[in-house]
Design an enzyme around this catalytic site. Structure first.
Site: not given
Ligand SMILES: NC(=O)c1ccc[n+]([C@@H]2O[C@H](COP(=O)([O-])OP(=O)(O)OC[C@H]3O[C@@H](n4cnc5c(N)ncnc54)[C@H](O)[C@@H]3O)[C@@H](O)[C@H]2O)c1
Length: 441
Positions: A154, A266, A327
């Site tokens: 993503e 990230c 940001k």
């Molecule tokens: N935040 C960004 O801007 C962004 C952009 C691109 C990619 N990413 C990537 O996407 C991934 C997610 O990032 P995010 O920022 O959304 O994380 P986040 O911490 O906001 O959300 C992760 C969610 O996963 C849930 N979770 C954990 N274990 C679980 C399980 N076993 N079953 C169900 N839910 C579970 C948590 O409770 C949490 O709500 C990461 O690898 C990140 O590097 C993030």
């Protein structure tokens, strides 16, 4: 299509909601029961422009559902996204425990052919691990079910996540079966109507693409910050240098703004993880290591300027802080420069009065929790009352053209430390301010 998204954080919730907006039936799963209860009551756990209206609309239209129960959540699914966190482990590598826990749960409960999609940012080779984790659960159950594991990293930006997801620059999908590629193409077709943005490749290249993209952007930022630091030494102005180099279309204007360093969920963790991936594969990533070192130092550049101006001991001094989020447009404070600046100033005896349009709760409850020297106020001018100086760390729109007369009348002395070079165009020295910025003395 029936879609399940596991993990309802920034990426999972935005992706799931946008898929539902296109008419798919989407179930979002999370282990955080409080988050799911909030979402079922129409309360959003994060701030992201435009997200709330879209979530509420699709709940009402019965296109979007939330549950903590993964096994019922995937019963009708054709595609299951894994969008859980991959935080930094103790050694800097990406911690895969949440991704693999989800893979195990999928293997325990899947009942028909599925395409399982790694949307989380994961090290190269993770799709193979997810595949073998699922397969081993299917073997234990003694069932034969066909499935694909696909990589679909993503690229959304927090603060503009909905716009990025609805109109992506590209959709990268790594898969090794035509069945999976075709299903993913069908799912993403509504997001690529004006021209084809779908890029199919092998799984490992897709996994690597995400790290390469983030490392490239982080490199641009650290490069410019290093140039800014040299500018200060040689009497040049990094703001003018930025315009000078950005005008070259091979370089471009984006990601070359001098500032207080990159933060967020990230860049810091992905740069570190890429360094670790290289190391584990027998390669020393010198450039990536330097990008990280420059950024670590950059987060403290503003604190250093404050110490140079006010002395090592800041006891008895209060500073007004504008901006806590890493940001603008988000309440996310992960790795935000504000965390480092506040801790450094408080360590030296200072008090902080802070304002941020969205991130105050995050600061209070998590990232600056328990720091009693920080007081939070809900007005940007109030935090300046009786403060020695204004420190700007997040370039929220409401900070861009402030009332400088008001700033002057509230502060004890008219001093601004601008960690985002937002005010250099105002010629503040001519307005009687002491003005400190990045990349110009
Ligand atoms: N935040 C960004 O801007 C962004 C952009 C691109 C990619 N990413 C990537 O996407 C991934 C997610 O990032 P995010 O920022 O959304 O994380 P986040 O911490 O906001 O959300 C992760 C969610 O996963 C849930 N979770 C954990 N274990 C679980 C399980 N076993 N079953 C169900 N839910 C579970 C948590 O409770 C949490 O709500 C990461 O690898 C990140 O590097 C993030």
């Amino acid at each position: 299509m029936n879609i399940t998204v596991i993990g309802s954080g920034y990426v999972g919730l935005v992706s799931g909601t946008c898929f539902s907006e296109m008419g798919n039936k989407v179930t979002c799963v999370d282990i955080d029961a409080k988050k799911i209860e909030q979402l079922n009551n129409g309360v959003l756990p994060i701030y992201e422009p435009g997200l709330e209206q879209m979530v509420l609309k699709n709940i009402k239209n019965k296109n979007l559902f939330f549950t903590t129960d993964l096994s019922t959540g995937i019963v009708d699914a054709e595609i299951v996204f894994i969008a859980v966190g991959t935080p930094m482990g103790d050694d800097g590598s990406a911690d895969l425990q949440y991704v693999l826990a989800v893979a195990k749960s999928i293997g325990l409960s899947m009942g028909k052919r599925l395409v399982i999609v790694d949307k989380s940012t994961v090290p190269i080779g993770t799709a193979d691990k997810v595949k073998s984790t699922i397969q081993s659960e299917l073997n234990k159950r003694g069932v034969l079910i066909d499935f694909d594991v696909v990589s679909n990293p993503e690229f959304l930006k927090e603060g503009a996540a909905i716009a990025d997801f609805m109109k992506p620059d590209r959709v990268v999908v790594g898969a090794d079966s035509d069945y999976a590629i075709n299903l993913m193409k069908e799912l993403y077709h509504p997001f690529c109507m004006s021209h084809d943005r779908f890029i199919a490749m092998d799984v490992r290249s897709a996994e690597m693409t995400k790290y390469a993209a983030n490392a490239m952007l982080a490199t641009k930022i650290s490069f410019m910050n290093e140039i800014a630091n040299i500018c200060e030494k040689v009497g040049a102005d990094a703001n003018q240098v930025r315009i000078g180099i950005g005008s070259d279309s091979r370089i471009g204007y984006s990601f070359i703004y001098p500032g207080a360093g990159y933060g967020g969920s990230c860049f810091p963790k992905d740069v570190k993880a890429l360094k670790k991936i290289a190391e584990e594969n027998g390669y020393k990533a010198n450039l990536i290591t330097s990008v990280e070192n420059v950024n670590d130092a950059q987060k403290l550049v503003i604190a250093k300027k404050i110490v140079k101006r006010f002395g090592e001991n800041l006891t008895g001094l209060t500073f007004g802080l504008w901006g806590l989020a890493f940001k603008p447009g988000t309440d996310d404070m992960r790795e935000a420069p504000a965390i480092y600046v506040v801790n450094e100033l408080v360590k030296r005896g200072a008090k902080i009065k802070a304002y941020d349009p969205k991130a105050i709760e995050e600061a209070q409850h998590f990232y600056l929790k328990g720091i009693k020297e920080v007081e939070y106020l809900d007005s940007k001018y109030e935090v300046l009352k009786g403060s020695e100086a204004l420190i700007l760390l997040t370039e929220w729109k409401e900070f861009r053209s402030p009332d400088f007369q008001e700033i002057k009348s509230q502060l004890k002395q008219p001093i601004i430390f601008d960690g985002r070079n937002q005010y250099n165009r105002f010629k503040l020295e001519e307005k009687g301010f002491e003005y400190f910025q990045i990349g110009k003395l």
